[in-house]
Motif scaffolding. Structure first.
Motif, PDB file in Angstrom:
ATOM      1  N   VAL A   1      10.544 -22.830   1.984  1.00  9.81           N
ATOM      2  CA  VAL A   1      10.171 -21.584   2.348  1.00  9.81           C
ATOM      3  C   VAL A   1       9.129 -21.713   3.637  1.00  9.81           C
ATOM      4  N   LEU A   2       8.199 -22.536   3.332  1.00 11.62           N
ATOM      5  CA  LEU A   2       7.284 -22.616   4.608  1.00 11.62           C
ATOM      6  C   LEU A   2       7.701 -23.319   5.911  1.00 11.62           C
ATOM      7  N   VAL A   3       8.665 -24.327   5.649  1.00  3.64           N
ATOM      8  CA  VAL A   3       9.226 -24.703   6.789  1.00  3.64           C
ATOM      9  C   VAL A   3      10.095 -23.842   7.201  1.00  3.64           C
ATOM     10  N   TRP A   4      10.926 -23.080   6.658  1.00  2.00           N
ATOM     11  CA  TRP A   4      11.735 -21.987   7.291  1.00  2.00           C
ATOM     12  C   TRP A   4      10.916 -21.160   7.928  1.00  2.00           C
ATOM     13  N   SER A   5       9.654 -20.550   7.295  1.00  3.54           N
ATOM     14  CA  SER A   5       8.625 -19.758   8.227  1.00  3.54           C
ATOM     15  C   SER A   5       8.282 -20.336   9.595  1.00  3.54           C
ATOM     16  N   ALA A   6       7.873 -21.573   9.500  1.00  2.02           N
ATOM     17  CA  ALA A   6       7.358 -22.284  10.617  1.00  2.02           C
ATOM     18  C   ALA A   6       8.295 -22.409  11.698  1.00  2.02           C
ATOM     19  N   THR A   7       9.595 -22.572  11.295  1.00  2.00           N
ATOM     20  CA  THR A   7      10.718 -22.734  12.303  1.00  2.00           C
ATOM     21  C   THR A   7      11.678 -21.852  12.482  1.00  2.00           C
ATOM     22  N   ARG A   8      11.436 -20.740  11.873  1.00  2.00           N
ATOM     23  CA  ARG A   8      12.737 -19.622  11.963  1.00  2.00           C
ATOM     24  C   ARG A   8      12.786 -19.104  13.347  1.00  2.00           C
ATOM     25  N   SER A   9      11.587 -18.849  14.279  1.00  3.52           N
ATOM     26  CA  SER A   9      11.745 -18.462  15.663  1.00  3.52           C
ATOM     27  C   SER A   9      12.359 -19.360  16.622  1.00  3.52           C
ATOM     28  N   SER A  10      12.300 -20.742  16.281  1.00  3.68           N
ATOM     29  CA  SER A  10      12.589 -21.653  16.967  1.00  3.68           C
ATOM     30  C   SER A  10      14.173 -22.286  16.958  1.00  3.68           C
ATOM     31  N   ALA A  11      14.327 -22.524  15.384  1.00  5.04           N
ATOM     32  CA  ALA A  11      15.468 -23.124  14.853  1.00  5.04           C
ATOM     33  C   ALA A  11      16.439 -22.320  13.975  1.00  5.04           C
ATOM     34  N   GLY A  12      15.864 -21.013  13.732  1.00  3.41           N
ATOM     35  CA  GLY A  12      16.599 -20.403  12.977  1.00  3.41           C
ATOM     36  C   GLY A  12      16.451 -20.999  11.331  1.00  3.41           C
TER      37      GLY A  12
ATOM     38  N   GLY B   1      -7.883 -19.849   8.694  1.00  2.00           N
ATOM     39  CA  GLY B   1      -9.183 -19.104   8.410  1.00  2.00           C
ATOM     40  C   GLY B   1      -8.687 -17.621   8.446  1.00  2.00           C
ATOM     41  N   SER B   2      -7.681 -17.449   9.439  1.00  2.00           N
ATOM     42  CA  SER B   2      -7.281 -15.942   9.522  1.00  2.00           C
ATOM     43  C   SER B   2      -6.619 -15.307   8.148  1.00  2.00           C
ATOM     44  N   GLY B   3      -6.101 -16.293   7.274  1.00  2.00           N
ATOM     45  CA  GLY B   3      -5.338 -15.721   5.980  1.00  2.00           C
ATOM     46  C   GLY B   3      -5.979 -15.096   4.940  1.00  2.00           C
ATOM     47  N   GLY B   4      -7.457 -15.313   4.928  1.00  3.07           N
ATOM     48  CA  GLY B   4      -8.256 -14.644   3.913  1.00  3.07           C
ATOM     49  C   GLY B   4      -7.694 -14.684   2.598  1.00  3.07           C
ATOM     50  N   LEU B   5      -7.811 -13.940   1.779  1.00  5.93           N
ATOM     51  CA  LEU B   5      -7.689 -14.137   0.176  1.00  5.93           C
ATOM     52  C   LEU B   5      -6.216 -14.067  -0.101  1.00  5.93           C
ATOM     53  N   GLY B   6      -5.537 -13.027   0.461  1.00  4.86           N
ATOM     54  CA  GLY B   6      -4.182 -12.896   0.048  1.00  4.86           C
ATOM     55  C   GLY B   6      -3.068 -13.313   1.259  1.00  4.86           C
ATOM     56  N   GLY B   7      -3.528 -13.600   2.119  1.00  4.24           N
ATOM     57  CA  GLY B   7      -2.621 -13.953   3.431  1.00  4.24           C
ATOM     58  C   GLY B   7      -2.138 -12.920   4.273  1.00  4.24           C
ATOM     59  N   GLN B   8      -1.531 -13.109   5.351  1.00  2.00           N
ATOM     60  CA  GLN B   8      -1.095 -12.073   6.515  1.00  2.00           C
ATOM     61  C   GLN B   8       0.411 -11.818   5.830  1.00  2.00           C
ATOM     62  N   GLY B   9       0.762 -12.474   4.976  1.00  2.00           N
ATOM     63  CA  GLY B   9       2.423 -12.286   4.555  1.00  2.00           C
ATOM     64  C   GLY B   9       3.352 -12.812   5.151  1.00  2.00           C
ATOM     65  N   LEU B  10       4.246 -13.547   4.255  1.00  3.01           N
ATOM     66  CA  LEU B  10       5.090 -14.451   4.345  1.00  3.01           C
ATOM     67  C   LEU B  10       6.097 -13.787   5.782  1.00  3.01           C
ATOM     68  N   PHE B  11       6.200 -14.922   6.668  1.00  2.91           N
ATOM     69  CA  PHE B  11       7.002 -14.751   8.135  1.00  2.91           C
ATOM     70  C   PHE B  11       6.057 -13.944   8.808  1.00  2.91           C
ATOM     71  N   GLU B  12       4.805 -13.354   8.736  1.00  2.00           N
ATOM     72  CA  GLU B  12       4.013 -12.495   9.343  1.00  2.00           C
ATOM     73  C   GLU B  12       2.785 -13.132  10.096  1.00  2.00           C
ATOM     74  N   GLY B  13       2.484 -14.388   9.708  1.00  4.03           N
ATOM     75  CA  GLY B  13       1.465 -15.074  10.427  1.00  4.03           C
ATOM     76  C   GLY B  13       1.570 -15.037  11.882  1.00  4.03           C
ATOM     77  N   ARG B  14       0.311 -14.763  12.635  1.00  2.16           N
ATOM     78  CA  ARG B  14       0.414 -14.787  13.971  1.00  2.16           C
ATOM     79  C   ARG B  14       0.498 -16.143  14.706  1.00  2.16           C
ATOM     80  N   GLN B  15      -0.175 -17.166  13.978  1.00  2.00           N
ATOM     81  CA  GLN B  15      -0.215 -18.273  14.693  1.00  2.00           C
ATOM     82  C   GLN B  15       1.117 -18.917  14.507  1.00  2.00           C
ATOM     83  N   THR B  16       1.426 -18.642  13.136  1.00  2.00           N
ATOM     84  CA  THR B  16       2.729 -19.347  12.781  1.00  2.00           C
ATOM     85  C   THR B  16       3.975 -18.812  13.504  1.00  2.00           C
ATOM     86  N   GLN B  17       4.104 -17.583  13.573  1.00  2.00           N
ATOM     87  CA  GLN B  17       5.320 -16.877  14.091  1.00  2.00           C
ATOM     88  C   GLN B  17       5.281 -17.022  15.657  1.00  2.00           C
TER      89      GLN B  17
END
Length: 386
Positions: free
Chosen positions: A36-47, A247-263
């Protein structure tokens, strides 16, 4: 499915359920989180292609683990030298014209179909069983290892370490050295050997900073750990973005597939070296801590299995525990800025078929050790006393 096939499947399932259900669930859960984490990190570039490759590697790894778990321990010990030689030949092929260079390290062999193989990952498996086979006989009798046995063991360990350093891959070399130190010490080597190797290891790390044994790219990685401003557009930029994400994730995170740096694609190679930052940003402290706890559970389980095993199994399971623990510590540490960036993947989580399959083979080895130990305990219970 033929009756024999159903019987084999039941025997494999029974082995896992009776001896290593917790280990299986922990490794499988961590691997699926990794997909799931790999999918989130690559979905914008590799689907979904990177996540699909990770799922295929996971299926292969689980199949290999099930097969290894069923092997007779005598077979494992008998094939250990063959596995070691094949792994060494793989490392030698990497530093030959067959090898492929990525990011300053010649660590891969390109295969047909656009895939690649990283022999250093499988060398970790080979070294665990190879050293255990070499040292188990005297350890089984409770005897201290002779100096010549320790010298031979360090020759066996030193050959792959030198080949990995020639790539150069300092991170994998450090994991192999850590495994070797602990396995050889646990087998009953004189303590002076362990002390001497630790001193030599510290000298080798210092030499990595001061001499051209590493590539310029990797020296920049190490120096940027001490002063990120030395490479503000390269590794310094990368590590800074990783810290911002976590650091921007905080306690509960920004949400799966919603991270500004990652996406936003701000972190190069995030699905490999820095996949932990995806958990930190999108799942927050709680999600990242869960990943760490799962890895810790697997390492502790390996140690528990080692404590219950015979000498050979104890050394194998101990080697696997050190491998997974040291590699995870280095990967999480470099994501948090506590360790230099060495390019080590996070076991079971980072994108990479070689790493995932090798990690699951290691799980199969520990499962095999646990199965043998359980059979031994059942035999002692049912055997009549004298």
């Amino acid at each position: 499915m033929p009756p024999g096939g159903r019987g084999s499947l039941r025997r494999v399932t029974s082995t896992w359920l009776q001896n290593d259900l917790g280990l299986l669930i922990g490794a499988l859960g961590l691997s699926l989180v990794g997909v799931v984490l790999v999918w989130s990190a690559t979905r914008s570039s590799a689907g979904g292609s990177a996540a699909l490759k990770q799922l295929v590697a996971l299926a292969i790894g689980v199949g290999c683990a099930a097969a290894v778990t069923r092997l007779d321990v005598r077979t494992v010990r008998a094939v250990a030298p063959v596995v070691y030689v094949l792994a060494v030949l793989g490392l030698a092929a990497v530093v030959s014209p067959l090898g492929s260079t990525v990011n300053g390290s010649r660590s891969w062999i390109r295969l047909p179909g656009g895939t690649s193989l990283q022999p250093s990952e499988f060398m970790k498996v080979a070294l665990a069983v190879g050293l255990a086979m070499l040292l188990a006989e005297r350890a089984e009798r409770g005897l201290r290892q002779r100096h010549r046995d320790v010298v031979l063991a360090w020759v066996v360990a030193g050959i792959p370490v030198l080949l990995v350093l020639a790539q150069p891959d300092l991170g994998s070399a450090l994991v192999l050295v850590a495994m070797s130190v602990v396995i050889i010490a646990a087998a009953g080597a004189p303590w002076l050997w362990t002390a001497a190797v630790l001193v030599a290891g510290a000298g080798a790390v210092a030499a990595a900073f001061l001499t051209p044994v590493l590539s310029g790219y990797q020296r920049n990685r190490l120096r940027a750990f001490l002063d990120p401003t030395l490479d503000p557009q390269g590794i310094g930029y990368q590590t800074r973005q990783v810290r911002i994400a976590i650091g921007s994730g905080g306690l509960g995170g920004q949400g799966l597939f919603e991270g500004r740096q990652t996406q936003g694609g701000f972190i190069p190679f995030q699905e490999t070296d820095f996949v932990f930052s995806v958990a930190g940003e999108e799942l927050g402290f709680l999600g990242a801590a869960g990943v760490v706890l799962l890895i810790g559970f697997i390492v502790v389980r390996c140690i528990v299995v080692a404590r219950r095993a015979d000498a050979f199994g104890r050394l194998v399971a101990t080697g696997v525990a050190v491998w997974l623990g040291v590699q995870a510590f280095e990967n999480v540490g470099m994501n948090l800025g506590l360790m230099p960036v060495t390019g080590l993947p996070l076991p079971f989580v980072s994108s990479g078929g070689s790493s995932l399959i090798a990690s699951w083979v290691a799980i199969g080895l520990v499962g095999n050790v646990a199965s043998v130990s359980a059979q031994g305990r059942r035999h002692r219970i049912v055997s009549p006393t004298a």
